[in-house]
Design an enzyme around this catalytic site. Structure first.
Site, PDB file in Angstrom:
ATOM      1  N   TYR A  79       0.690  -1.236   0.123  1.00  0.00           N
ATOM      2  CA  TYR A  79       0.121   0.000  -0.167  1.00  0.00           C
ATOM      3  C   TYR A  79       0.900   1.249  -0.027  1.00  0.00           C
ATOM      4  O   TYR A  79       0.538   2.487  -0.414  1.00  0.00           O
ATOM      5  CB  TYR A  79      -1.060  -0.065   1.066  1.00  0.00           C
ATOM      6  CG  TYR A  79      -0.418   0.260   2.634  1.00  0.00           C
ATOM      7  CD1 TYR A  79      -0.118  -0.999   3.441  1.00  0.00           C
ATOM      8  CD2 TYR A  79      -0.191   1.318   2.860  1.00  0.00           C
ATOM      9  CE1 TYR A  79       0.359  -0.759   4.367  1.00  0.00           C
ATOM     10  CE2 TYR A  79       0.461   1.329   4.283  1.00  0.00           C
ATOM     11  CZ  TYR A  79       0.809   0.482   4.913  1.00  0.00           C
ATOM     12  OH  TYR A  79       1.271   0.437   6.338  1.00  0.00           O
TER      13      TYR A  79
ATOM     14  N   ASP B   8      -5.584  -3.511   2.880  1.00  0.00           N
ATOM     15  CA  ASP B   8      -4.314  -3.067   2.441  1.00  0.00           C
ATOM     16  C   ASP B   8      -3.731  -3.170   0.813  1.00  0.00           C
ATOM     17  O   ASP B   8      -3.336  -2.406   0.304  1.00  0.00           O
ATOM     18  CB  ASP B   8      -3.042  -3.458   3.415  1.00  0.00           C
ATOM     19  CG  ASP B   8      -3.185  -2.598   4.746  1.00  0.00           C
ATOM     20  OD1 ASP B   8      -3.936  -1.838   4.808  1.00  0.00           O
ATOM     21  OD2 ASP B   8      -2.226  -2.970   5.699  1.00  0.00           O
TER      22      ASP B   8
ATOM     23  N   HIS C 249     -10.994  -5.332   8.463  1.00  0.00           N
ATOM     24  CA  HIS C 249      -9.830  -5.088   8.028  1.00  0.00           C
ATOM     25  C   HIS C 249      -8.974  -6.125   7.293  1.00  0.00           C
ATOM     26  O   HIS C 249      -8.446  -5.782   6.364  1.00  0.00           O
ATOM     27  CB  HIS C 249      -9.276  -4.112   9.015  1.00  0.00           C
ATOM     28  CG  HIS C 249      -7.758  -3.452   8.550  1.00  0.00           C
ATOM     29  ND1 HIS C 249      -8.056  -2.116   7.842  1.00  0.00           N
ATOM     30  CD2 HIS C 249      -6.671  -3.647   8.663  1.00  0.00           C
ATOM     31  CE1 HIS C 249      -6.932  -1.700   7.471  1.00  0.00           C
ATOM     32  NE2 HIS C 249      -5.871  -2.440   7.999  1.00  0.00           N
ATOM     33  N   LYS C 250      -8.927  -7.178   7.942  1.00  0.00           N
ATOM     34  CA  LYS C 250      -8.267  -8.508   7.409  1.00  0.00           C
ATOM     35  C   LYS C 250      -8.737  -9.591   7.794  1.00  0.00           C
ATOM     36  O   LYS C 250      -9.574  -9.386   9.120  1.00  0.00           O
ATOM     37  CB  LYS C 250      -6.853  -8.548   7.996  1.00  0.00           C
ATOM     38  CG  LYS C 250      -5.775  -7.266   7.407  1.00  0.00           C
ATOM     39  CD  LYS C 250      -4.314  -7.464   7.858  1.00  0.00           C
ATOM     40  CE  LYS C 250      -3.593  -6.253   7.790  1.00  0.00           C
ATOM     41  NZ  LYS C 250      -2.228  -6.181   7.833  1.00  0.00           N
TER      42      LYS C 250
ATOM     43  N   TYR D 250      -8.351 -10.268  11.639  1.00  0.00           N
ATOM     44  CA  TYR D 250      -8.701  -9.096  12.122  1.00  0.00           C
ATOM     45  C   TYR D 250     -10.296  -9.273  12.323  1.00  0.00           C
ATOM     46  O   TYR D 250     -11.045  -8.266  11.942  1.00  0.00           O
ATOM     47  CB  TYR D 250      -8.441  -7.742  12.287  1.00  0.00           C
ATOM     48  CG  TYR D 250      -6.956  -7.708  12.433  1.00  0.00           C
ATOM     49  CD1 TYR D 250      -6.268  -8.202  13.346  1.00  0.00           C
ATOM     50  CD2 TYR D 250      -6.155  -6.923  11.342  1.00  0.00           C
ATOM     51  CE1 TYR D 250      -4.774  -7.997  13.418  1.00  0.00           C
ATOM     52  CE2 TYR D 250      -4.832  -6.756  11.238  1.00  0.00           C
ATOM     53  CZ  TYR D 250      -4.070  -7.370  12.395  1.00  0.00           C
ATOM     54  OH  TYR D 250      -2.773  -7.063  12.467  1.00  0.00           O
TER      55      TYR D 250
ATOM     56  N   ASP E  12      -7.923   2.988   8.449  1.00  0.00           N
ATOM     57  CA  ASP E  12      -6.972   3.015   7.399  1.00  0.00           C
ATOM     58  C   ASP E  12      -7.677   2.122   6.131  1.00  0.00           C
ATOM     59  O   ASP E  12      -7.099   2.477   5.029  1.00  0.00           O
ATOM     60  CB  ASP E  12      -5.641   1.966   8.122  1.00  0.00           C
ATOM     61  CG  ASP E  12      -5.214   2.310   9.365  1.00  0.00           C
ATOM     62  OD1 ASP E  12      -6.048   2.429  10.170  1.00  0.00           O
ATOM     63  OD2 ASP E  12      -4.125   2.146   9.620  1.00  0.00           O
TER      64      ASP E  12
ATOM     65  N   ARG F  44      -1.879   9.008  12.222  1.00  0.00           N
ATOM     66  CA  ARG F  44      -1.904   8.598  11.023  1.00  0.00           C
ATOM     67  C   ARG F  44      -3.409   7.703  10.437  1.00  0.00           C
ATOM     68  O   ARG F  44      -3.551   8.115   9.250  1.00  0.00           O
ATOM     69  CB  ARG F  44      -0.875   7.668  10.731  1.00  0.00           C
ATOM     70  CG  ARG F  44      -0.434   7.113   9.121  1.00  0.00           C
ATOM     71  CD  ARG F  44       0.693   6.982   8.680  1.00  0.00           C
ATOM     72  NE  ARG F  44       1.205   5.465   9.459  1.00  0.00           N
ATOM     73  CZ  ARG F  44       2.128   5.304   9.850  1.00  0.00           C
ATOM     74  NH1 ARG F  44       3.244   6.288  10.137  1.00  0.00           N
ATOM     75  NH2 ARG F  44       2.578   4.058  10.302  1.00  0.00           N
TER      76      ARG F  44
ATOM     77  N   GLY G  57      -5.240  10.659   9.372  1.00  0.00           N
ATOM     78  CA  GLY G  57      -4.921  11.116   8.107  1.00  0.00           C
ATOM     79  C   GLY G  57      -5.026  10.286   7.016  1.00  0.00           C
ATOM     80  O   GLY G  57      -5.639  10.865   5.851  1.00  0.00           O
ATOM     81  N   TRP G  58      -5.121   9.095   7.073  1.00  0.00           N
ATOM     82  CA  TRP G  58      -5.652   8.225   5.856  1.00  0.00           C
ATOM     83  C   TRP G  58      -7.144   8.332   5.771  1.00  0.00           C
ATOM     84  O   TRP G  58      -7.395   8.642   4.289  1.00  0.00           O
ATOM     85  CB  TRP G  58      -5.683   6.630   6.182  1.00  0.00           C
ATOM     86  CG  TRP G  58      -4.111   5.960   6.618  1.00  0.00           C
ATOM     87  CD1 TRP G  58      -3.917   5.099   7.430  1.00  0.00           C
ATOM     88  CD2 TRP G  58      -3.086   5.745   5.736  1.00  0.00           C
ATOM     89  NE1 TRP G  58      -2.524   4.713   7.252  1.00  0.00           N
ATOM     90  CE2 TRP G  58      -2.112   5.073   6.042  1.00  0.00           C
ATOM     91  CE3 TRP G  58      -2.761   6.478   4.372  1.00  0.00           C
ATOM     92  CZ2 TRP G  58      -0.755   4.858   5.605  1.00  0.00           C
ATOM     93  CZ3 TRP G  58      -1.432   6.283   3.776  1.00  0.00           C
ATOM     94  CH2 TRP G  58      -0.676   5.433   4.470  1.00  0.00           C
TER      95      TRP G  58
END
Ligand SMILES: *[C@@H]1O[C@H](CO)[C@@H](O)[C@H](O)[C@H]1NC(C)=O
Ligand SMILES: *[C@@H]1O[C@H](CO)[C@@H](O)[C@H](O)[C@H]1NC(C)=O
Ligand SMILES: *[C@@H]1O[C@H](CO)[C@@H](O)[C@H](O)[C@H]1NC(C)=O
Ligand SMILES: *[C@@H]1O[C@H](CO)[C@@H](O)[C@H](O)[C@H]1NC(C)=O
Ligand SMILES: CC(=O)N[C@H]1CO[C@H](CO)[C@@H](O)[C@@H]1O
Length: 398
Positions: free
Chosen positions: A58, A109, A153-154, A157, A164, A241, A244-245
């Site tokens: 990513y 990602d 997310h994955k 998870y 993100d 962050r 931020g993403w």
């Protein structure tokens, strides 16, 4: 005579300050965006190799997004060639196999390189890039979801939504939809659902401790993770962050999602809710753990700051944020100056380095303040360097 002596010593005093200032000025490059991008390229960053082996990344996707904008603004084809090199390094000849990509991991990602393939397809017409975008798009058809419909997310998870993931997966989802399925209302509504669920589950409420009005890093719809709050399942802190993403995703989406789509309205509403809160936390940069300003061990982190400057300036430039009074641009400019003073260093060989980016911030541990501040801080971390290129592109448009 007397006044002349005074002015001579004043002149000496002036010169002793003026000289370093002039040197600093002479050393400033015509474009920080170009200097930073060229430095990353000179180091081989974002070339499709991860630790020397081809692999989806990513970070490379983020850098390629910045290089695309730089190619568009400079016309320098080196940037385009570098994007293509990075993509070709991880793709089989027919585009159907991506190096180190395993759909069963269901990592959002990995989708972040998708916009690169769509861009290359548009520019070259080579079906190979359409095929690789299709591989990534197909992941979403079987991607595991929470009961309400949020992508995990994955795979590893379960039931967790992380901010993100909106930048990693949903920007590609929307980009693909706009390019190939612009009439697919199911897809548009699905991306809208992703943003709405993420925001609703992670937004800080005024009654929360350390209220900032921003978004917690993630939530666990099953409430089974160690960090899930008992009331709403969110993680404990606001990590710069992750926010931020999320900001970059909102602004990039707004740029290409048709205004008639509910998704556009949702992104705009969220941006309007979050931007003033983000400005309130600018000091002039932002703390790594935004919820704990000034706490021992906390520090200003560079990747988040660069992402915020890019997002705020771009949102104002495109008219998604009304900056009457100039407060937003002033905050972004002050943060940008801070970035130049503290995080850009000259290597003396024509390249620069980018300091102060935290290596990682994951929710696979306890999501605590202590966890975030214990992670290493890197030089030339591509997540931060790419964001600095983006911030600089916007700053240079002012
Ligand atoms: C284009 O960019 C490359 C590095 O990416 C640089 O070496 C070259 O000088 C640039 N060309 C022009 C004409 O600016
Ligand atoms: C792909 O990922 C799944 C889930 O993690 C794993 O069980 C499988 O072994 C992986 N396949 C390969 C070829 O690595
Ligand atoms: C429309 O989007 C939905 C949701 O992603 C997808 O399942 C479906 O296959 C898409 N339909 C078409 C015609 O592409
Ligand atoms: C999110 O919250 C807003 C405002 O309360 C609400 O209108 C919307 O339906 C919610 N969306 C989802 C998907 O829960
Ligand atoms: C910096 C700060 O105010 N931190 C507070 C965050 O909330 C916790 C729990 O209420 C406090 O213990 C911290 O002092």
């Amino acid at each position: 005579m007397f006044p002349v002596i005074i002015s001579a010593s004043t002149l000496t005093l002036f010169l002793s300050f003026a000289i370093p200032f002039d040197i600093a000025k002479a050393a400033a490059p015509p474009s920080y965006a170009i200097w930073a991008a060229d430095s990353g390229i000179a180091r081989g960053q974002g070339n499709g190799l991860v630790n020397g082996i081809p692999g989806v990344s990513y970070e490379h996707g983020e850098f390629q997004w910045a290089l695309r904008l730089l190619y568009e603004s400079t016309g320098n084809k080196s940037y385009f060639d570098y994007i293509k090199l990075g993509a070709d390094t991880i793709l089989s000849d027919d585009g159907r196999t991506l190096a180190a990509y395993n759909v069963s991991e269901y990592q959002l990602d990995h989708l972040r390189v998708g916009p690169t393939f769509l861009y290359l397809y548009d520019k070259t017409g080579d079906e190979k890039y359409k095929a690789s975008a299709d591989v990534l798009r197909a992941q979403l058809d079987t991607h595991p979801r929470t009961v309400e419909g949020q992508f995990w997310h994955k795979q590893r998870y379960p039931n967790q939504g992380w901010l993100d993931g909106v930048y990693m997966g949903d920007v590609f989802y929307a980009f693909y939809t706009s390019r190939f399925e612009s009439k697919n209302q199911t897809a548009w509504a699905d991306v809208n659902l992703q943003l709405s669920l993420m925001f609703n589950h992670t937004i800080q409420l005024p009654s929360d401790a350390n209220y900032t009005g921003l978004l917690y890093h993630g939530y666990d719809a099953s409430f089974s993770t160690v960090w899930a709050s008992p009331d709403r399942g969110h993680s404990p802190e606001v990590w710069d962050r992750a926010v931020g993403w999320y900001f970059m995703a909102l602004v990039d989406l707004l740029e290409f999602v048709p205004p008639t789509q509910e998704l556009h309205k949702t992104a705009l509403k969220q941006l309007h809710a979050l931007a003033p809160k983000l400005i309130e936390q600018a000091d002039p940069a932002w703390w790594l753990v935004i919820t704990e300003p000034g706490r021992e061990g906390n520090y200003y982190e560079s990747s988040g700051a660069a992402m915020f400057v890019y997002s705020l300036l771009k949102a104002v430039r495109l008219g998604f944020l009304d900056d009457a009074g100039g407060r937003i641009v002033a905050a972004a400019k002050a943060a940008y100056e801070y970035m130049l003073d503290h995080w850009v260093t000259d290597n003396g060989d024509g390249t620069m380095s980018w300091q102060g980016t935290v290596h990682v911030g994951s929710l696979d541990q306890d999501g605590s303040f202590q966890y975030y501040i214990s992670q290493s801080v890197d030089t030339d971390d591509l997540k931060g360097l790419a964001a600095f290129v983006l911030a600089s592109i916007e700053h240079e448009k002012l």
